[in-house]
Design a protein around this motif. Structure first.
Motif, PDB file in Angstrom:
ATOM      1  N   SER A 339       0.481   2.754  -3.820  1.00 11.17           N
ATOM      2  CA  SER A 339      -0.309   1.772  -4.377  1.00 11.17           C
ATOM      3  C   SER A 339      -1.738   2.097  -4.339  1.00 11.17           C
ATOM      4  O   SER A 339      -2.250   2.657  -3.413  1.00 11.17           O
ATOM      5  CB  SER A 339      -0.345   0.465  -3.689  1.00 11.17           C
ATOM      6  OG  SER A 339      -1.078  -0.813  -4.077  1.00 11.17           O
ATOM      7  N   GLY A 340      -2.671   1.955  -5.419  1.00 11.96           N
ATOM      8  CA  GLY A 340      -3.937   2.030  -5.115  1.00 11.96           C
ATOM      9  C   GLY A 340      -4.831   0.808  -4.647  1.00 11.96           C
ATOM     10  O   GLY A 340      -5.859   0.937  -5.080  1.00 11.96           O
ATOM     11  N   PHE A 414      -5.458  -1.770   9.209  1.00 16.89           N
ATOM     12  CA  PHE A 414      -5.498  -0.989   7.863  1.00 16.89           C
ATOM     13  C   PHE A 414      -5.115  -1.671   6.932  1.00 16.89           C
ATOM     14  O   PHE A 414      -5.915  -1.748   5.723  1.00 16.89           O
ATOM     15  CB  PHE A 414      -5.060   0.376   8.224  1.00 16.89           C
ATOM     16  CG  PHE A 414      -5.530   1.452   7.538  1.00 16.89           C
ATOM     17  CD1 PHE A 414      -6.673   2.247   7.769  1.00 16.89           C
ATOM     18  CD2 PHE A 414      -4.902   1.553   6.136  1.00 16.89           C
ATOM     19  CE1 PHE A 414      -7.064   2.993   6.870  1.00 16.89           C
ATOM     20  CE2 PHE A 414      -5.415   2.467   5.210  1.00 16.89           C
ATOM     21  CZ  PHE A 414      -6.537   3.305   5.567  1.00 16.89           C
ATOM     22  N   GLY A 415      -3.986  -2.315   6.734  1.00 17.96           N
ATOM     23  CA  GLY A 415      -3.358  -2.645   5.352  1.00 17.96           C
ATOM     24  C   GLY A 415      -2.567  -1.689   4.471  1.00 17.96           C
ATOM     25  O   GLY A 415      -2.254  -0.755   5.209  1.00 17.96           O
ATOM     26  N   TYR A 416      -2.483  -1.987   3.304  1.00 16.75           N
ATOM     27  CA  TYR A 416      -1.717  -0.817   2.433  1.00 16.75           C
ATOM     28  C   TYR A 416      -2.610   0.468   2.188  1.00 16.75           C
ATOM     29  O   TYR A 416      -3.914   0.299   2.226  1.00 16.75           O
ATOM     30  CB  TYR A 416      -1.538  -1.595   1.074  1.00 16.75           C
ATOM     31  CG  TYR A 416      -0.658  -2.800   1.150  1.00 16.75           C
ATOM     32  CD1 TYR A 416       0.716  -2.799   1.051  1.00 16.75           C
ATOM     33  CD2 TYR A 416      -1.343  -4.023   0.856  1.00 16.75           C
ATOM     34  CE1 TYR A 416       1.503  -3.675   1.088  1.00 16.75           C
ATOM     35  CE2 TYR A 416      -0.625  -5.246   0.819  1.00 16.75           C
ATOM     36  CZ  TYR A 416       0.850  -5.243   1.028  1.00 16.75           C
ATOM     37  OH  TYR A 416       1.572  -6.068   1.117  1.00 16.75           O
ATOM     38  N   ASP A 421      -3.505  10.499   3.334  1.00 15.95           N
ATOM     39  CA  ASP A 421      -4.548  10.503   4.379  1.00 15.95           C
ATOM     40  C   ASP A 421      -4.756   9.169   5.050  1.00 15.95           C
ATOM     41  O   ASP A 421      -4.818   8.779   6.151  1.00 15.95           O
ATOM     42  CB  ASP A 421      -5.952  10.984   3.771  1.00 15.95           C
ATOM     43  CG  ASP A 421      -5.844  12.468   3.680  1.00 15.95           C
ATOM     44  OD1 ASP A 421      -5.089  13.207   4.177  1.00 15.95           O
ATOM     45  OD2 ASP A 421      -6.790  12.942   2.665  1.00 15.95           O
ATOM     46  N   GLU A 422      -4.865   8.070   4.104  1.00 17.31           N
ATOM     47  CA  GLU A 422      -4.623   6.644   4.570  1.00 17.31           C
ATOM     48  C   GLU A 422      -3.744   6.186   5.204  1.00 17.31           C
ATOM     49  O   GLU A 422      -3.364   5.542   6.202  1.00 17.31           O
ATOM     50  CB  GLU A 422      -5.217   5.901   3.381  1.00 17.31           C
ATOM     51  CG  GLU A 422      -6.412   5.888   2.656  1.00 17.31           C
ATOM     52  CD  GLU A 422      -6.706   4.729   1.761  1.00 17.31           C
ATOM     53  OE1 GLU A 422      -5.668   4.207   1.544  1.00 17.31           O
ATOM     54  OE2 GLU A 422      -7.744   4.918   1.086  1.00 17.31           O
ATOM     55  N   GLY A 456      -6.506 -14.578   3.714  1.00 19.24           N
ATOM     56  CA  GLY A 456      -6.510 -13.761   2.447  1.00 19.24           C
ATOM     57  C   GLY A 456      -6.958 -12.491   2.276  1.00 19.24           C
ATOM     58  O   GLY A 456      -7.515 -11.903   1.482  1.00 19.24           O
ATOM     59  N   ARG A 457      -6.868 -11.918   3.627  1.00 19.14           N
ATOM     60  CA  ARG A 457      -7.698 -10.707   3.685  1.00 19.14           C
ATOM     61  C   ARG A 457      -6.759  -9.350   3.801  1.00 19.14           C
ATOM     62  O   ARG A 457      -7.019  -8.324   3.989  1.00 19.14           O
ATOM     63  CB  ARG A 457      -8.301 -10.688   5.233  1.00 19.14           C
ATOM     64  CG  ARG A 457      -9.287 -11.579   5.330  1.00 19.14           C
ATOM     65  CD  ARG A 457     -10.401 -11.358   6.646  1.00 19.14           C
ATOM     66  NE  ARG A 457      -9.649 -11.376   7.911  1.00 19.14           N
ATOM     67  CZ  ARG A 457      -9.188 -10.587   8.319  1.00 19.14           C
ATOM     68  NH1 ARG A 457      -9.487  -9.059   8.009  1.00 19.14           N
ATOM     69  NH2 ARG A 457      -8.746 -10.356   9.611  1.00 19.14           N
ATOM     70  N   GLY A 458      -5.501  -9.588   3.458  1.00 21.43           N
ATOM     71  CA  GLY A 458      -4.429  -8.204   3.342  1.00 21.43           C
ATOM     72  C   GLY A 458      -5.077  -7.480   2.311  1.00 21.43           C
ATOM     73  O   GLY A 458      -5.540  -7.857   0.996  1.00 21.43           O
ATOM     74  N   LYS A 459      -4.889  -6.247   2.371  1.00 23.89           N
ATOM     75  CA  LYS A 459      -5.118  -5.359   1.428  1.00 23.89           C
ATOM     76  C   LYS A 459      -4.422  -4.138   1.176  1.00 23.89           C
ATOM     77  O   LYS A 459      -3.741  -3.947   2.097  1.00 23.89           O
ATOM     78  CB  LYS A 459      -6.937  -4.694   1.707  1.00 23.89           C
ATOM     79  CG  LYS A 459      -6.832  -4.049   3.033  1.00 23.89           C
ATOM     80  CD  LYS A 459      -8.060  -3.321   3.468  1.00 23.89           C
ATOM     81  CE  LYS A 459      -8.299  -2.675   4.775  1.00 23.89           C
ATOM     82  NZ  LYS A 459      -9.639  -1.919   5.217  1.00 23.89           N
TER      83      LYS A 459
END
Length: 459
Positions: A339-340, A414-416, A421-422, A456-459
């Motif tokens: 996912s971008g 971190f999230g998605y 690298d991420e 609502g801070r999920g990314k």
């Protein structure tokens, strides 16, 4: 004296604590009542004696002033002090209730403990600073040698060179001389007994596996007569990070190098019980909300409500993960891709909201009930991406020893992940979980996840 007045540390420590205790008791009385003489008269004279007796019993039972130099650190000293203080308070409180001593001032007791804790802590910190500086200057040191020379042997020397405040002074290596090591040796096995006696050696590190058992036994047998310690130096650095324990087969100690935390039946049973109870509760209580989410997902874009995808679970076993669909149909028709982020054009507007609030993950409680996942654990990935991650970060394999989870440290911090690298960056967080796994740590992760959902801070 071999240990340069080390024998004085114990009585000095005892005397300092008793002086602090009595000074705190009298000082607190003066602060409360602005008088000194009545403290030695009934009823406070009895309480004063009781304070000292309880502390004396604690000293005799717990020996709080006896510890190796490696543990002579501020946090260790303060933890021991606070433990003794809490126990002292508990005993005094029980006595206070037993004799119905309600005439004693609670404020006086509080001030006494505050003063005593402050003075005792100050003495410990001050003594620690003084002693570290004293030892770093070459005083109150202990002399040690290493028997058996090899790559491992130099590690203990390097450790003590980095910590001169511990007061250990290296005196040399001893081993059979070879062309490779003879320039590094102080002597051979035949010189060992004489050198220990002449140089007043305090500690002999026997480096396994470079020393043979017969020589080791000889060193141990002579230790009591020559008054030195024997310590085994064994290289378990590649194993102890996984957890280890000692098992005794009669008198024979056996080192178990299997991870106790991951293999512990009780821990796994407790976690599984919690997973089932939590998932059932979440599905039953949240059913009306889930039906609304399903309806909105169906109405806002064409396609099925749920999305199933193969992921890799514990032990490399594949399973189908279930989510509310957050992307348009055929989003990966060109092949597997990450996912971008929330700006990814493949994500529906409603799907973007669900990802921000983590609501798309809710159907995974079914995966938890089936046993494929846990509520808390590292996020599962597809084999396609695991193969790429392992090339960059081989330590990822250790995460396959635990069940994947709906939420994890990596998801919170971190999230998605949009790139390999991420994913590796998120991995750094998730690698903390197997070593720190516990019920309270899981509760903390769940609480942080709820906070992310609410904000609502999920990314």
């Amino acid at each position: 004296m071999r240990h340069r007045y080390s024998i004085l540390f114990f009585p000095l420590h005892v005397i300092a604590d008793f002086l602090s205790l009595n000074a705190a008791f009298v000082g607190a009385y003066w602060i409360k009542f602005r008088a000194i003489e009545p403290v030695s008269e009934p009823p406070y004279a009895l309480l004063w004696v009781l304070f000292n007796l309880v502390w004396l019993v604690e000293v005799l039972l717990f020996k709080p002033y006896t510890f190796p130099r490696q543990l002579f650190k501020a946090d260790h000293l303060i933890k021991k002090l606070l433990f003794l203080m809490a126990l002292h308070i508990a005993v005094i409180s029980i006595c206070w209730v037993a004799i119905k001593g309600y005439y004693y001032s609670r404020e006086h007791l509080l001030i006494t403990y505050v003063l005593f804790t402050s003075m005792a802590a100050a003495f410990r910190i001050g003594g620690l600073v003084f002693l570290k500086e004293y030892r770093a200057r070459g005083y109150n040191n202990r002399r040690y040698i290493v028997v058996g020379y090899g790559k491992l042997a130099s590690t203990i020397q390097s450790f003590y060179e980095l910590h001169p405040e511990m007061g250990f002074r290296f005196q040399g290596y001893f081993d059979h001389a070879t062309d490779e090591n003879k320039s590094m040796l102080t002597g051979g096995y035949n010189d060992l007994a004489r050198y220990i006696k002449e140089q007043n050696i305090d500690c002999v590190y026997c480096c396994m596996p470079y020393i043979d058992n017969n020589k080791l036994k000889e060193i141990v047998d002579q230790a009591e007569d020559e008054n030195y310690q024997v310590k085994l130096l064994v290289d378990f650095r590649g194993f102890l990070t996984r957890g280890a324990s000692v098992e005794y087969h009669d008198f024979l100690p056996v080192l178990n190098l299997s991870s106790q935390m991951l293999a512990d039946f009780r821990v796994n049973m407790l976690k599984r019980g919690f997973d089932i109870a939590f998932s059932l509760g979440a599905l039953l209580i949240g059913m009306p909300i889930f039906l609304v989410l399903a309806l909105i997902t169906k109405l806002t874009s064409e396609g099925p409500i749920f999305y199933a995808q193969e992921r890799i679970g514990r032990g490399g076993k594949p399973f189908k993960i279930i989510k509310f669909r957050s992307m348009y149909v055929n989003a990966e028709k060109a092949g597997p891709s990450l996912s971008g982020g929330l700006a990814d054009s493949r994500i529906t507007p409603w799907g973007r909201f669900m990802r921000q609030t983590r609501l798309d993950e809710i159907p995974q409680f079914v995966n938890v009930l089936k046993g494929d996942m846990s509520v808390v654990g590292p996020r599962p990935e597809r084999q396609f991406f695991i193969d790429q991650i392992v090339e960059v970060a081989p330590e990822y394999r250790s995460l396959l020893k635990v069940k994947p989870g709906i939420t994890s440290i990596g998801q919170i911090k971190f999230g998605y992940a949009a790139t390999i690298d991420e994913m590796v960056q998120r991995l750094r967080y998730d690698l903390l979980y197997p070593e720190r796994r516990s019920f309270f740590f899981d509760m903390w992760i769940i609480a942080q996840t709820l906070r992310v959902m609410a904000q609502g801070r999920g990314k």
